[in-house]
Design a protein around this motif. Sequence first.
Motif, PDB file in Angstrom:
ATOM      1  N   LEU A   1       3.394 -19.859  -9.904  1.00  0.00           N
ATOM      2  CA  LEU A   1       2.118 -20.550  -9.804  1.00  0.00           C
ATOM      3  C   LEU A   1       1.823 -21.316 -11.087  1.00  0.00           C
ATOM      4  O   LEU A   1       2.095 -20.831 -12.192  1.00  0.00           O
ATOM      5  CB  LEU A   1       1.004 -19.551  -9.516  1.00  0.00           C
ATOM      6  CG  LEU A   1       1.139 -18.801  -8.174  1.00  0.00           C
ATOM      7  CD1 LEU A   1       0.137 -17.675  -8.091  1.00  0.00           C
ATOM      8  CD2 LEU A   1       0.974 -19.765  -7.008  1.00  0.00           C
ATOM      9  N   THR A   2       1.257 -22.486 -10.929  1.00  0.00           N
ATOM     10  CA  THR A   2       0.947 -23.357 -12.064  1.00  0.00           C
ATOM     11  C   THR A   2      -0.501 -23.826 -11.956  1.00  0.00           C
ATOM     12  O   THR A   2      -1.274 -23.314 -11.155  1.00  0.00           O
ATOM     13  CB  THR A   2       1.897 -24.570 -12.079  1.00  0.00           C
ATOM     14  OG1 THR A   2       1.799 -25.265 -10.810  1.00  0.00           O
ATOM     15  CG2 THR A   2       3.344 -24.131 -12.270  1.00  0.00           C
TER      16      THR A   2
ATOM     17  N   SER B   1      -0.169 -11.631 -13.317  1.00  0.00           N
ATOM     18  CA  SER B   1       0.865 -11.676 -14.351  1.00  0.00           C
ATOM     19  C   SER B   1       2.075 -12.520 -13.950  1.00  0.00           C
ATOM     20  O   SER B   1       2.373 -12.721 -12.769  1.00  0.00           O
ATOM     21  CB  SER B   1       1.334 -10.261 -14.669  1.00  0.00           C
ATOM     22  OG  SER B   1       0.290  -9.478 -15.160  1.00  0.00           O
ATOM     23  N   ASN B   2       2.782 -12.991 -15.010  1.00  0.00           N
ATOM     24  CA  ASN B   2       4.075 -13.672 -14.850  1.00  0.00           C
ATOM     25  C   ASN B   2       3.994 -14.868 -13.920  1.00  0.00           C
ATOM     26  O   ASN B   2       4.706 -14.989 -12.918  1.00  0.00           O
ATOM     27  CB  ASN B   2       5.136 -12.680 -14.366  1.00  0.00           C
ATOM     28  CG  ASN B   2       5.429 -11.601 -15.389  1.00  0.00           C
ATOM     29  OD1 ASN B   2       5.812 -11.883 -16.516  1.00  0.00           O
ATOM     30  ND2 ASN B   2       5.201 -10.353 -15.008  1.00  0.00           N
TER      31      ASN B   2
ATOM     32  N   THR C   1       0.743 -15.210 -19.019  1.00  0.00           N
ATOM     33  CA  THR C   1       0.030 -16.225 -18.234  1.00  0.00           C
ATOM     34  C   THR C   1      -0.525 -17.344 -19.115  1.00  0.00           C
ATOM     35  O   THR C   1      -1.439 -18.055 -18.713  1.00  0.00           O
ATOM     36  CB  THR C   1      -1.124 -15.577 -17.445  1.00  0.00           C
ATOM     37  OG1 THR C   1      -1.892 -14.752 -18.321  1.00  0.00           O
ATOM     38  CG2 THR C   1      -0.603 -14.742 -16.302  1.00  0.00           C
ATOM     39  N   ASN C   2       0.008 -17.497 -20.340  1.00  0.00           N
ATOM     40  CA  ASN C   2      -0.364 -18.586 -21.259  1.00  0.00           C
ATOM     41  C   ASN C   2      -1.819 -18.507 -21.724  1.00  0.00           C
ATOM     42  O   ASN C   2      -2.451 -19.535 -21.987  1.00  0.00           O
ATOM     43  CB  ASN C   2      -0.113 -19.961 -20.613  1.00  0.00           C
ATOM     44  CG  ASN C   2       1.371 -20.280 -20.515  1.00  0.00           C
ATOM     45  OD1 ASN C   2       2.155 -19.881 -21.370  1.00  0.00           O
ATOM     46  ND2 ASN C   2       1.751 -20.981 -19.462  1.00  0.00           N
TER      47      ASN C   2
ATOM     48  N   SER D   1      -0.731  -8.627 -22.413  1.00  0.00           N
ATOM     49  CA  SER D   1       0.439  -8.722 -23.301  1.00  0.00           C
ATOM     50  C   SER D   1       1.254  -9.978 -23.007  1.00  0.00           C
ATOM     51  O   SER D   1       1.096 -10.616 -21.963  1.00  0.00           O
ATOM     52  CB  SER D   1       1.313  -7.475 -23.143  1.00  0.00           C
ATOM     53  OG  SER D   1       1.697  -7.304 -21.794  1.00  0.00           O
ATOM     54  N   ASN D   2       2.125 -10.346 -23.991  1.00  0.00           N
ATOM     55  CA  ASN D   2       3.024 -11.493 -23.843  1.00  0.00           C
ATOM     56  C   ASN D   2       2.279 -12.790 -23.575  1.00  0.00           C
ATOM     57  O   ASN D   2       2.623 -13.561 -22.679  1.00  0.00           O
ATOM     58  CB  ASN D   2       4.044 -11.239 -22.729  1.00  0.00           C
ATOM     59  CG  ASN D   2       4.979 -10.095 -23.051  1.00  0.00           C
ATOM     60  OD1 ASN D   2       4.626  -8.941 -22.833  1.00  0.00           O
ATOM     61  ND2 ASN D   2       6.149 -10.379 -23.599  1.00  0.00           N
TER      62      ASN D   2
END
Length: 888
Positions: free
Chosen positions: A241-242, A260-261, A287-288, A309-310
Amino acid sequence: MYHPIGMVQILVGTTGMGLNALIHMWFQFIHNCRKLSSMSLSGRLSGGIDGLSWLNTLDLSNNIGLKGTLPSSIGKLKKLRILMLVGCSFFGPIPDSIGSLQRLVYLSLASNSFNGSIPHSIGNLSTLSWLDLSDNELTGTIPVSNHMQPGLDQLFSLEHFHLAKNKLSGTILPELFNHLVMLKHVILDHNQLSGEIPQTLGLVQTLEVVRLDSNLLNGSIPDNLNNLMNLHELYLSINILTGPTPNLTGMNNLYYLELSNNSFNASEVPPWFLSLLSLTTIYMVNTNLKGSIPPDVLSLPQLETIVLSNNNLYGTLDIGSNYNKNLTLDLQNNFISDFKQGTGYNMEIMLSGNPICRGNKATEKYCFIQKNNNPLLSLNSCSAAQDCDSGKIRSPTCMCSYPQTGTLHFFSYSFSNFENWTYYTTLDDSLMSAFLSSELPVDSVCVTDPTIDVYSYLQFRVKVCPFRKDTFNRTEVSDIGFLLNYQDFPLQQYGPYLYIADDYCCFGGVNKSSHTSIIVGVSVGASVLFMLIVCSAIYAFLQRSRAKRATKKSDPFASWDGDKSGSIPQLKGVRWFSFEMIRKCTDNFSDTNCIGYGGYGKVYRGLLAPGELVAIKRAQQGSLQGALEFKTEIELLSRIHHKNVVNLVGFCYEQGEQMLVYEYIPNGTLRESLSGKSGFQLNWTRRLKIALDAARGLAYLHELADPPIIHRDVKSSNILLDDNLNAEVADFGISKLLGDSDKGHVSTQVKGTFGYLDPEYYMTQQLTDRSDVYSFGVVLLELITAKPPIERGNHIVKVVSEAMDDQSNSRKLDQVIDVILTPCTNLKGLQKFMNLAMSCVRESAAERPSMGEVVREIENIIQMAEEVLFTSSSSFDGIDDSWNSNLL
């Protein structure tokens, strides 16, 4: 020449069952409405199954030995309403003929090895409510209708749509959701679906659970997804997804969020987090996200876990001081350089992989990666087997027996604090209530060993213990399996699930090892048909006899005395409860469950099923409310459906008892709140909202009910407050119907409560809807003053009237107003509200406004005070200020 039993191919191994046991099992199959769940059956179904054309239920679930293809002749079972083949070993394509079963309401083929595409013909099943094809090897696209074939978009009655854990591909066509207006669960996770999420999904406002995670979906999330106001769980993680991070403002019932992701546009922590006060869990890993975390996010009242996270979060972490002490905050692998409350905080925080965890702060506890192979709570509610003899297991009630065991696989759940015992005891209680309601001989049920599998499904081991005996018989084991997979009962905090049963060790005290598996099949032949005809005739005769006995036994009006109590009540949609069911759900009417009492009798709290707390009014001998009033109340409430009128769930009229079962309204009465007994205070905005709610309920009774209803006992103790302090009008024991021939009034004996009684009705005995208006005017004055209608011999109408008339002494009015609200100069709209109240209590009924006019005037007062409402409502601790959006 074959023996008839041989013709049905009930074949037994060399150490198999005796003939008597086989014949018993066959007639048990006939007698028990075709339930053979968890029977350790093996073999194949042959084409001769069409000889069972009288079947309306076929449950062969949890027989792992049943294999082969599903014969196309199953489409000839035209009376079939329930088909359950969960947890078997069937393979091959789902036969197209299954679309001929047009009476089906429940179809579950989950957890098999079916392959090929989903038949278009399933779209013919217009009455289907539950479709579960999950955990198979199905391929192809999700079929929708075209000019040549039906499709799943034509399942107009569908509520449960489960296709998870298959190999489905292609796009989810927008047409799929055009007509599925009753959907509650869309479970499509762990497939290979691609393309965009259709906008039409956001139009299905009945949705409660959406799982689209672990697919190949791309594009932006539809901007109308926040129309799903009833959604509890949303899983969109592990896709492509964007676009912008979705705006979920307004999804006030959302508990669990998984995004997520995905590859959303870089953005800061969404501000709509703050408006979703029901959220328990937020997962937005990778997810930026960027920027810092607003401290207010961590103060959401129900929040248990937030995992970000991330991402690209940076700066100083400030968790504020209002966070939930049981909160888990995972911010690993970001760019956080400092932690404002680095010491003295009281929550679980994970910051490993951030700049703050370098150098001399690397030893802080928040810098260690949490390593816990089993983070879930280990439940020990069922004692170990060695406490009992012969391999038996001790139940929670200390009885030794051989329980039926299995695993519950939940597709979704609304929480993430797995150390909270409440979630597990609620599940225990819910399952036990379901067993009791089904009158199964179950002593206790307990769930143990919670784990989360690779599909993010929550699993529990479940043990069901027999009541006052060592083992279950075959019928009981089958009924347990059917009940758990049919799921015809609510589960609070949990979504849909699969129940996969273990083989039961002991039928009738005989250990399973004493015989081999049974191989069941059906072949075609004259002997079989003859046997089926004979069995069907016997079955039909037994069913008719049983139905007559059951009808007589369960008729709630079998003992209704028409001479004393009037004609049999004409009811719409309410349930009849046996005395035994009510006794069990109130723990034998224990004092701990007694929540109130009055002239009618006592009121008890009871738990019928998860999420179905009820209040049970039990009449006592010599109570003020007799049989006629009892009949009146159940007749009236059975036809009333309004959010501001208390809902009647059912009643009990048995063993000389009269009991009314209402929805449970947790925050008591308005009178209790105004007197301070409830433990919280009502500010001005909240009192306006309560007045509006109650007025709308009464206006509905007067103007929209058919025929109109006069309540006749409107008072603050008959106005109940729910979780969010929304008001509901209750207690219709002395209400009257106002028919077309009544010409606006009813001549009747005066009844009501002293202090609220309309003086004109008292003098003339002419009851009109304006009598309710007078009583409601007294309630409005109570809202202003917090005083009872009569105090120290002074009536509230007189006290307020004198204070309003004395214009020379402004302090006199302050002395009348509730001290919580003073000074009265701060109360926007107070004067108009008092004027409205006094207009309702005018001596002449003709001069009083109607309830519809009262509603409109309160709406005007609220609209006028809108600015004050929006700035002050947040000061009421613990109450969702989103109610403002629903005022008008």
